[in-house]
Design an enzyme around this catalytic site. Structure first.
Site, PDB file in Angstrom:
ATOM      1  N   SER D  64       0.800  -1.228   0.000  1.00 28.44           N
ATOM      2  CA  SER D  64       0.000   0.000   0.000  1.00 28.44           C
ATOM      3  C   SER D  64       0.829   1.274   0.000  1.00 28.44           C
ATOM      4  O   SER D  64       0.278   2.357  -0.210  1.00 28.44           O
ATOM      5  CB  SER D  64      -0.932   0.026   1.206  1.00 28.44           C
ATOM      6  OG  SER D  64      -1.897  -0.984   1.100  1.00 28.44           O
ATOM      7  N   LYS D  67       0.424   3.389  -2.932  1.00 29.52           N
ATOM      8  CA  LYS D  67      -0.743   4.268  -3.114  1.00 29.52           C
ATOM      9  C   LYS D  67      -0.350   5.741  -3.089  1.00 29.52           C
ATOM     10  O   LYS D  67      -1.055   6.585  -3.636  1.00 29.52           O
ATOM     11  CB  LYS D  67      -1.786   3.969  -2.026  1.00 29.52           C
ATOM     12  CG  LYS D  67      -2.357   2.561  -2.120  1.00 29.52           C
ATOM     13  CD  LYS D  67      -3.221   2.207  -0.912  1.00 29.52           C
ATOM     14  CE  LYS D  67      -3.732   0.773  -1.002  1.00 29.52           C
ATOM     15  NZ  LYS D  67      -4.449   0.359   0.228  1.00 29.52           N
ATOM     16  N   TYR D 191      -3.753  -2.711 -10.067  1.00 29.69           N
ATOM     17  CA  TYR D 191      -3.606  -2.485  -8.624  1.00 29.69           C
ATOM     18  C   TYR D 191      -2.692  -3.528  -7.974  1.00 29.69           C
ATOM     19  O   TYR D 191      -1.774  -3.191  -7.223  1.00 29.69           O
ATOM     20  CB  TYR D 191      -5.001  -2.509  -7.987  1.00 29.69           C
ATOM     21  CG  TYR D 191      -5.026  -2.397  -6.490  1.00 29.69           C
ATOM     22  CD1 TYR D 191      -4.871  -1.164  -5.859  1.00 29.69           C
ATOM     23  CD2 TYR D 191      -5.223  -3.519  -5.697  1.00 29.69           C
ATOM     24  CE1 TYR D 191      -4.905  -1.064  -4.472  1.00 29.69           C
ATOM     25  CE2 TYR D 191      -5.266  -3.424  -4.311  1.00 29.69           C
ATOM     26  CZ  TYR D 191      -5.102  -2.203  -3.706  1.00 29.69           C
ATOM     27  OH  TYR D 191      -5.133  -2.105  -2.343  1.00 29.69           O
ATOM     28  N   TYR D 243      -4.550   3.458   8.028  1.00 28.75           N
ATOM     29  CA  TYR D 243      -5.866   2.838   8.194  1.00 28.75           C
ATOM     30  C   TYR D 243      -6.461   3.238   9.531  1.00 28.75           C
ATOM     31  O   TYR D 243      -6.414   4.409   9.900  1.00 28.75           O
ATOM     32  CB  TYR D 243      -5.756   1.304   8.077  1.00 28.75           C
ATOM     33  CG  TYR D 243      -5.027   0.878   6.843  1.00 28.75           C
ATOM     34  CD1 TYR D 243      -5.514   1.241   5.577  1.00 28.75           C
ATOM     35  CD2 TYR D 243      -3.858   0.132   6.906  1.00 28.75           C
ATOM     36  CE1 TYR D 243      -4.849   0.844   4.426  1.00 28.75           C
ATOM     37  CE2 TYR D 243      -3.200  -0.264   5.761  1.00 28.75           C
ATOM     38  CZ  TYR D 243      -3.695   0.092   4.530  1.00 28.75           C
ATOM     39  OH  TYR D 243      -3.042  -0.302   3.400  1.00 28.75           O
ATOM     40  N   VAL D 261       1.101  -3.610   3.979  1.00 24.70           N
ATOM     41  CA  VAL D 261       1.084  -4.877   4.721  1.00 24.70           C
ATOM     42  C   VAL D 261       2.331  -5.719   4.491  1.00 24.70           C
ATOM     43  O   VAL D 261       2.513  -6.750   5.138  1.00 24.70           O
ATOM     44  CB  VAL D 261      -0.164  -5.744   4.404  1.00 24.70           C
ATOM     45  CG1 VAL D 261      -1.413  -5.102   4.954  1.00 24.70           C
ATOM     46  CG2 VAL D 261      -0.275  -6.038   2.930  1.00 24.70           C
TER      47      VAL D 261
END
Lengths: 309, 309, 309, 309
Positions: D64, D67, D191, D243, D261
């Site tokens: 992530s 991102k 993705y 998160y 992660v």
């Protein structure tokens, strides 16, 4: 189909043997003191006969079973306009959930979850002092079972009044949406008192006869409520009478019923009988564990199911 | 109580006059093309007589009504172990909601919401190719209504396969919790095809006879399913058969029913009759508007209610 | 980078022209009476200079801005054990949401949503009568801004006490989980009073200086709170200070801030200045519309952003 | 304030001693194979110096963290119109939650939860084949760290493609609301590949320099993105980068960061440095346990906090 006496004795015997009796509700301290070994059952047939087994003449706290009677009274008082303030759908949530109220602007899902029953009580308060409203509900229930010895267990009412914070939350929350017309303490005062009615299985079974008999009191022949309304209350009991375990009860037992955290259940076999069962231990959904099981057994043996041919 | 022929004609006449017919489902493009003026109804009595009115012989997409038949098959296949993968409670949410799945670890609330029906379909896929599973379901339905002309509307299936993103989401979501044993596309391939079965009201009413008759095919006398299971499927239809409008349907109509977004409803009067109604316009909960109304009227006139004495 | 006087004058002039000023909060009746044309801003620089424009000397109801001061006091009183009763995460929900509390067992997400601030107030009540606790908070704020004229607008407090049903619901709800040690009315009595503090922009900017200055009172040099705690309160203001609009405020303005439904915002430029702005009209998230815009403009012109090199 | 070399060595030594290293993510099978003892950290100062400790030159799956780079690219491509399709608020929910999407009509809360990042990827796909889009993102990251050896770990991408059912659910769900313009498999194909970029701490720290330097590449001086956008990306990293643990990270560490992660975190000290840390064991929120702790320690020793004076 079996004889009712035999069936009842057999079910009572089986329940006396049960090891896992669930857990007595402790969130109302006064209820936590009840002996989990208690079990009673009474059946009031439409033909006038009454059968009972076990602790059927010992009074217990009917708690949410009272919501059936307050709903009946409120419908008599304001008719279908009640449904503008409370829904008729199963909630898919525990009995004291507040989540649904936030998503649906303070309109409770149905009159049998706590929030909905508080709205119903608020309706019954209109034009009355709390004391009068409580009296009216009590007299109605005494009339239904034709027994003036039904009483209010004031220690239970006081216990809830002192600790029922979730219900205070629900009432204040609905008030914030304008769906409560009285002060939360007033509506809850009445609510806690009708939940604290003490009745025996025999009295409760007798009180429920009008639902098994199309709205007419099978004893006196008086019309309590119209046939259509009696049906509809039965429908609500079937879809919403056991909180988040309503589907399970309909699936297993197959007749309308309304449970209370005191361990009582009032069940209705339309056209045949009104049944009250009591055993204080509850299952995970807050319904009487042995009460549910006893009704499942009895319904099976007697072939009582609204879904059977 | 009225004669069924008269009652049916009267209801059909009333529905023909209805101005507000709801909105035809458009989320499956192919369904959006159906004429909202259509209305049909058929009643298959347990005594063998069949009555019909309106467009009762015009095939329509049964959509979620098929979930009753796949549930019946799956229970026959794996029995009550099904209930480890799907619940038996009303959802309190729209038919395609995914929220509940997140809160309850991928276990759908009941076999009649989309997620639950996809799990049921997954069960039927075990040991089969999708084509075979679809064939098995089709033959079962043809057997139930004793009519081989029931067919799959492949344009509807293709339409859903191309646009049913919510269902793909549900299937993948359950797969992430391990509650789907086949690839989501495979399970959905079968699911979209059984939802695309095209049946007439007459066929559908005939297919539902076993539920009105304790699990036995009232035509041939064959046992389709045990009496207890037939009851329990009726119970599930009553508590969960109309999605978030199930309580309302139980309240107003008072008999078990399962609706589909194609505008069909299969309803059951235990011991008496199986009814199919079709009108493509839907109400806010996604159930046939006129279909629900017609059943309410018919049930009232015929005094058909599982909650009546 | 601009001169602060010039920048402030320019921003005030721009705000005076603004047509869309948001909507004054009406859910506290008393607040609904405030003139939406009001706009004030004050900047207290770490170097001791203070600048102001518009209605910077008119007292307004600081409402939730007071939560910064009660949090500061509570951390001083019980330290990090506070975090066992309240979280430190943005809520993703409106300021008065109760949904999260049900899902997370009565532990509020952070000390700036209403539920969290009520817990903080409950901490400050320990060992005190409500009157004393209110007095302690008031004296602390007066000390911070070195101005004894900060007062409690009792009509606002009374207005909330009579109508703040959502807050009663939140407090009772947390009490049901054991996360409130005093009676809900007592904790709310204190809460409504500190929300009803009336302060001017000038006073509020002065009161916030310790947050811009590492915990030390930049006027007197007294240490109000440790440097680490000052940072952490700033972090909480940035992530949670504007309810469900906190992300947006961080994105657009880029400095820590805490808003109140009275239309005030306290913002902090660490190492540089404490800013107070007031304009009663709110945006959809319940934050001052012009207040947010004024801070965005000022921060841009002055190059004040914690995210800038 | 300490010297960075000393501080870094001290933090690395402390981490080497750590007993509780969290749990390696297993939901992507390929990630579960990584040795939990790994720890690396690299700091790229704005002045050009780079410091590293531990396994700083071992490639890991950035997941992530990618991102941040896709968001940067997407803002460059379509500018602020991106915000019509994705929000800027912390979610208050786990990274792969779907609940919020149902309540907010398919608009993800922010670009750093999975759903939001899938929308961002969908933007980058416009006018491209998936392969081209992946290539574009890879080249951008290689440019940012000035190192062509950044590669795609295809076994990780394949692993996610085969098991990422939650992400398929999210993508299909958004597609059902029209908030995905490509087929879910296509958007997810891209993705999964950018999440599978393998980078070393050194490369990642170098790649993040533009965020610490107002949008300008501190190595080459090229402008990657405007100063305002760099700030705003930092703001989003601070409020949403970890998160449901974003508030905690802001509270404890006090600088913008984005975790993955795979155990990596990219953190930014505006005006000072870009930091990358890697340790595969995760905490309950899915963020690197030792990575978070190392950044907390380093930020404290170096007095790096956006909230400090």
């Amino acid at each position: 189909m079996a004889e009712i006496e035999t069936a009842l004795a057999q079910v009572a015997a089986e329940m006396a043997e049960a090891r896992d009796r669930g857990s007595v509700a402790t969130y109302i301290p006064q209820l936590g003191k009840v002996d989990p070994q208690r079990f009673g059952i009474a059946v009031a047939m439409n033909d006038g006969r009454v059968f009972a087994e076990g602790d059927a003449d010992e009074p217990f706290s009917i708690q949410s079973v009272s919501k059936v009677f307050t709903l009946t009274l409120a419908l008599g008082k304001i008719g279908d306009s009640l449904w503008q303030r409370v829904g008729r759908e199963p909630s898919g949530n525990p009995f004291n959930s507040i989540v649904q109220l936030e998503h649906e602007h303070g309109i409770p899902r149905n009159p049998f979850v706590n929030a909905g029953a508080i709205v119903v009580t608020d309706v019954l308060l209109a034009g009355h002092q709390p004391r009068e409203a409580i009296g009216e509900i009590l007299r109605f229930v005494q009339f239904l079972c034709d027994d003036d010895s039904v009483y209010i267990d004031r220690s239970v009412a006081a216990s809830e009044q002192a600790t029922g914070f979730r219900n205070y939350a629900l009432a204040n929350y609905m008030r914030s949406f304008g769906n409560l017309t009285h002060a939360p303490e007033m509506a809850l005062g009445v609510y806690f008192h009708h939940c604290a009615f003490a009745m025996t299985c025999r009295q409760l079974a007798l009180a429920g006869r009008y639902l098994a008999n199309g709205g007419r009191h099978s004893g006196t022949g008086h019309t309590v409520i119209s046939t259509e309304r009696a049906r509809r209350i039965n429908a609500l009991m079937l879809t919403c009478g056991h909180y988040d375990g309503s589907g399970e009860f309909a699936f297993r037992v197959g007749i309308p019923g309304k449970s209370g955290v005191g361990g009582g259940i009032l069940a209705v076999v339309p056209g045949v009988a009104s049944i009250a069962v009591w055993s204080p231990g509850l299952n995970a959904n807050g319904n009487s564990k042995l009460g549910s099981l006893a009704l499942e057994r009895l319904a099976k043996v007697m072939n009582w199911s609204v879904f059977a041919p």
